[in-house]
Scaffold this active site. Structure first.
Site, PDB file in Angstrom:
ATOM      1  N   GLY A  22     -22.991  20.704 -36.476  1.00  0.00           N
ATOM      2  CA  GLY A  22     -23.546  21.823 -35.848  1.00  0.00           C
ATOM      3  C   GLY A  22     -25.004  22.096 -36.016  1.00  0.00           C
ATOM      4  N   ASN A  24     -27.580  21.991 -33.980  1.00  0.00           N
ATOM      5  CA  ASN A  24     -28.570  22.716 -33.111  1.00  0.00           C
ATOM      6  C   ASN A  24     -28.619  24.183 -33.199  1.00  0.00           C
ATOM      7  OD1 ASN A  24     -25.520  22.353 -31.895  1.00  0.00           O
ATOM      8  ND2 ASN A  24     -26.615  23.772 -30.699  1.00  0.00           N
ATOM      9  N   GLY A  26     -28.196  28.099 -35.259  1.00  0.00           N
ATOM     10  CA  GLY A  26     -28.063  28.962 -36.524  1.00  0.00           C
ATOM     11  C   GLY A  26     -28.284  28.294 -37.961  1.00  0.00           C
ATOM     12  N   ILE A  27     -27.454  28.170 -38.747  1.00  0.00           N
ATOM     13  CA  ILE A  27     -27.549  27.803 -40.052  1.00  0.00           C
ATOM     14  C   ILE A  27     -27.677  26.280 -40.218  1.00  0.00           C
ATOM     15  CG2 ILE A  27     -26.288  27.509 -42.187  1.00  0.00           C
ATOM     16  CD1 ILE A  27     -25.238  30.650 -41.447  1.00  0.00           C
ATOM     17  N   GLY A  28     -27.147  25.565 -39.155  1.00  0.00           N
ATOM     18  CA  GLY A  28     -27.205  24.238 -39.161  1.00  0.00           C
ATOM     19  C   GLY A  28     -28.733  24.072 -38.637  1.00  0.00           C
ATOM     20  N   SER A 151     -16.709  30.859 -46.100  1.00  0.00           N
ATOM     21  CA  SER A 151     -17.324  32.232 -45.637  1.00  0.00           C
ATOM     22  C   SER A 151     -16.538  33.071 -46.836  1.00  0.00           C
ATOM     23  CB  SER A 151     -16.950  32.553 -44.337  1.00  0.00           C
ATOM     24  OG  SER A 151     -16.779  33.947 -44.091  1.00  0.00           O
ATOM     25  N   TYR A 178      -9.261  32.545 -38.248  1.00  0.00           N
ATOM     26  CA  TYR A 178     -10.513  32.095 -38.919  1.00  0.00           C
ATOM     27  C   TYR A 178     -10.478  32.296 -40.516  1.00  0.00           C
ATOM     28  CZ  TYR A 178     -15.544  32.340 -40.074  1.00  0.00           C
ATOM     29  OH  TYR A 178     -16.970  32.023 -40.419  1.00  0.00           O
TER      30      TYR A 178
HETATM   31  N1  LIG Z   1     -23.474  33.448 -39.747  1.00  0.00           N
HETATM   32  C1  LIG Z   1     -22.631  33.956 -40.679  1.00  0.00           C
HETATM   33  O1  LIG Z   1     -23.412  35.199 -40.830  1.00  0.00           O
HETATM   34  C2  LIG Z   1     -21.657  33.231 -41.176  1.00  0.00           C
HETATM   35  C3  LIG Z   1     -20.977  33.844 -42.263  1.00  0.00           C
HETATM   36  C4  LIG Z   1     -20.107  33.187 -42.907  1.00  0.00           C
HETATM   37  C5  LIG Z   1     -19.766  31.701 -42.602  1.00  0.00           C
HETATM   38  N2  LIG Z   1     -20.539  31.109 -41.652  1.00  0.00           N
HETATM   39  C6  LIG Z   1     -20.317  29.783 -41.465  1.00  0.00           C
HETATM   40  O2  LIG Z   1     -21.495  29.193 -41.163  1.00  0.00           O
HETATM   41  C7  LIG Z   1     -21.374  27.982 -40.365  1.00  0.00           C
HETATM   42  C8  LIG Z   1     -22.469  27.859 -39.100  1.00  0.00           C
HETATM   43  O3  LIG Z   1     -22.300  28.797 -38.300  1.00  0.00           O
HETATM   44  P1  LIG Z   1     -23.640  29.573 -37.881  1.00  0.00           P
HETATM   45  O4  LIG Z   1     -23.352  31.121 -38.334  1.00  0.00           O
HETATM   46  O5  LIG Z   1     -24.856  29.058 -37.799  1.00  0.00           O
HETATM   47  O6  LIG Z   1     -23.255  29.883 -36.346  1.00  0.00           O
HETATM   48  P2  LIG Z   1     -23.669  29.199 -34.913  1.00  0.00           P
HETATM   49  O7  LIG Z   1     -24.826  29.823 -34.704  1.00  0.00           O
HETATM   50  O8  LIG Z   1     -22.602  29.568 -33.920  1.00  0.00           O
HETATM   51  O9  LIG Z   1     -23.581  27.735 -34.789  1.00  0.00           O
HETATM   52  C9  LIG Z   1     -22.386  26.960 -34.979  1.00  0.00           C
HETATM   53  C10 LIG Z   1     -22.556  25.553 -34.862  1.00  0.00           C
HETATM   54  O10 LIG Z   1     -21.306  24.980 -34.893  1.00  0.00           O
HETATM   55  C11 LIG Z   1     -21.139  24.003 -33.731  1.00  0.00           C
HETATM   56  N3  LIG Z   1     -20.017  23.788 -33.297  1.00  0.00           N
HETATM   57  C12 LIG Z   1     -18.977  24.590 -32.866  1.00  0.00           C
HETATM   58  N4  LIG Z   1     -17.969  24.287 -32.395  1.00  0.00           N
HETATM   59  C13 LIG Z   1     -18.063  22.790 -32.523  1.00  0.00           C
HETATM   60  C14 LIG Z   1     -17.209  21.589 -32.199  1.00  0.00           C
HETATM   61  N5  LIG Z   1     -16.090  21.560 -31.586  1.00  0.00           N
HETATM   62  N6  LIG Z   1     -17.964  20.448 -32.521  1.00  0.00           N
HETATM   63  C15 LIG Z   1     -18.956  20.424 -32.803  1.00  0.00           C
HETATM   64  N7  LIG Z   1     -19.924  21.375 -33.421  1.00  0.00           N
HETATM   65  C16 LIG Z   1     -19.439  22.647 -32.859  1.00  0.00           C
HETATM   66  C17 LIG Z   1     -21.932  24.934 -32.791  1.00  0.00           C
HETATM   67  O11 LIG Z   1     -22.361  24.047 -31.410  1.00  0.00           O
HETATM   68  P3  LIG Z   1     -22.676  24.637 -30.066  1.00  0.00           P
HETATM   69  O12 LIG Z   1     -24.063  25.438 -30.127  1.00  0.00           O
HETATM   70  O13 LIG Z   1     -22.524  23.782 -28.985  1.00  0.00           O
HETATM   71  O14 LIG Z   1     -21.483  25.714 -29.939  1.00  0.00           O
HETATM   72  C18 LIG Z   1     -23.194  25.177 -33.451  1.00  0.00           C
HETATM   73  O15 LIG Z   1     -24.019  24.179 -33.573  1.00  0.00           O
HETATM   74  C19 LIG Z   1     -19.947  28.137 -39.911  1.00  0.00           C
HETATM   75  O16 LIG Z   1     -19.059  27.224 -40.477  1.00  0.00           O
HETATM   76  C20 LIG Z   1     -19.448  29.415 -39.997  1.00  0.00           C
HETATM   77  O17 LIG Z   1     -18.075  29.847 -40.057  1.00  0.00           O
HETATM   78  C21 LIG Z   1     -21.392  31.954 -40.962  1.00  0.00           C
END
Ligand SMILES: NC(=O)c1ccc[n+]([C@@H]2O[C@H](COP(=O)([O-])OP(=O)(O)OC[C@H]3O[C@@H](n4cnc5c(N)ncnc54)[C@H](OP(=O)(O)O)[C@@H]3O)[C@@H](O)[C@H]2O)c1
Length: 307
Positions: A22, A24, A26-28, A151, A178
């Site tokens: 991931g 591309n 947010g956190i990634g 999380s 989730y």
């Molecule tokens: N943001 C928060 O406040 C928060 C809080 C607690 C935990 N987290 C955890 O942090 C991690 C990163 O999330 P984020 O907040 O950065 O959200 P995000 O911006 O939505 O990024 C999520 C990433 O995961 C990718 N992804 C989703 N489904 C996928 C799949 N089937 N195969 C490969 N890649 C996939 C997305 O790709 P696409 O762009 O193509 O959809 C995107 O690159 C997650 O594990 C989330 O549970 C986040």
């Protein structure tokens, strides 16, 4: 003296190979950027490689030296996971860090290509299979790490092995699925660490969580009325994605990190702040559940771990 752990604490990573799922968004995205800044060769594993390449171009615009390779990975498809692992094994002789970051949150009920409930399928089973398929390379890399992003929602997670995947929507709620996937991330981390220890491996398994960070994760529920209502308050509570990336970066690179640790933001309620060692809940340390989840995950994915 500033004792906060920031990206400036990341050691030199030249020569390191790091996979970020991931990468591309947010956190990634922030994680890939920081790791590449420190000289690592970063593989950004993205289900949509066009988005991955766009994100890579953005990073290169600021840092033309960044070594980033975008490789297709769809965690909702075991075939894609196998292809990704084969590509990695054909191109790389080691993996210093596998950072299992990608995730979806509170999606409507759906299934992966292999028929798993999509949140458990993506967040846990997909990463479980990926780790198992890359395990030989990980074990053969001295001091390597598997880092799983969980999380605070894990605290609401309940394991139910008689209906792990909410078959036919039975008992399904967006948040329950989730939260279960996020406690599964921790159970997997602790069981993997136990197994690394049992073979005296120098590899470690570590977990982290980003608190509440401003990313694209909420895209599936932003139209729900009470979410709209809460949004102004939510905006005041969140930290930037760059801050949210720090716990995972620390778990991946801080030389003082020990296997089985869990990092998260140090502020009130672990919502925001610089990364510190935190505690996951007692349920996430239920090693009987960890063992059961491991066995079920091997059966469901068909990926047997050599450990
Ligand atoms: N943001 C928060 O406040 C928060 C809080 C607690 C935990 N987290 C955890 O942090 C991690 C990163 O999330 P984020 O907040 O950065 O959200 P995000 O911006 O939505 O990024 C999520 C990433 O995961 C990718 N992804 C989703 N489904 C996928 C799949 N089937 N195969 C490969 N890649 C996939 C997305 O790709 P696409 O762009 O193509 O959809 C995107 O690159 C997650 O594990 C989330 O549970 C986040």
């Amino acid at each position: 003296m500033n004792t906060n752990w920031t990206s400036q604490n990341i050691p030199d990573l030249n020569g390191k190979v790091i996979i970020v799922t991931g990468g591309n968004s947010g956190i990634g995205f922030e994680t890939v950027k920081e790791l590449a800044t420190k000289g690592a060769k970063v593989i950004s594993a993205c289900r949509d490689t066009e988005k991955g390449k766009k994100a890579k171009a953005e990073i290169l615009a600021d840092n033309p030296e960044a070594k980033i390779e975008v490789i297709a990975l769809d965690l909702m498809d075991l075939n894609s996971i196998r292809n990704f692992a084969e590509t990695i094994k054909s191109k790389y002789k080691k993996i210093d860090v596998l950072l299992n970051n990608a995730g979806i949150m509170m999606t409507p009920y759906g299934l992966t290509k292999d028929g798993f409930e999509s949140q458990m399928g993506t967040n846990h089973l997909g990463h479980f299979a990926l780790t198992g398929l890359l395990l030989d390379l990980i074990k053969n890399t001295p001091n390597s790490r598997v880092v799983n992003i969980s999380s605070s929602a894990h605290k609401m997670g309940k394991m139910n092995f008689s209906n792990l995947l909410f078959e036919n929507r039975k008992g399904y709620s967006r948040i329950k699925a989730y939260a279960r996937s996020k406690i599964a991330n921790l159970l997997f981390t602790y069981e993997l660490q136990k197994r690394f220890e049992s073979i005296n491996s120098s590899s470690i398994a570590v977990a982290a969580h980003p608190g509440i960070s401003d990313t694209n994760l909420g895209r599936h529920f932003e139209n729900i009325w009470f979410v709209k209502l809460m949004m102004p308050m939510h905006r005041r509570m969140v930290q930037s994605a760059a801050m949210g990336a720090l716990p995972g970066l620390r778990a991946s690179t801080d030389p003082n990190v020990i296997g089985g640790e869990y990092y998260g933001p140090g502020g009130k309620g672990e919502r925001t702040g610089f990364p510190v060692l935190v505690e996951s809940n007692p349920e996430s340390h239920n090693m009987e559940n960890a063992r059961k989840l491991w066995e079920v995950s091997e059966d469901l994915t068909g990926v047997k771990f050599d450990i």
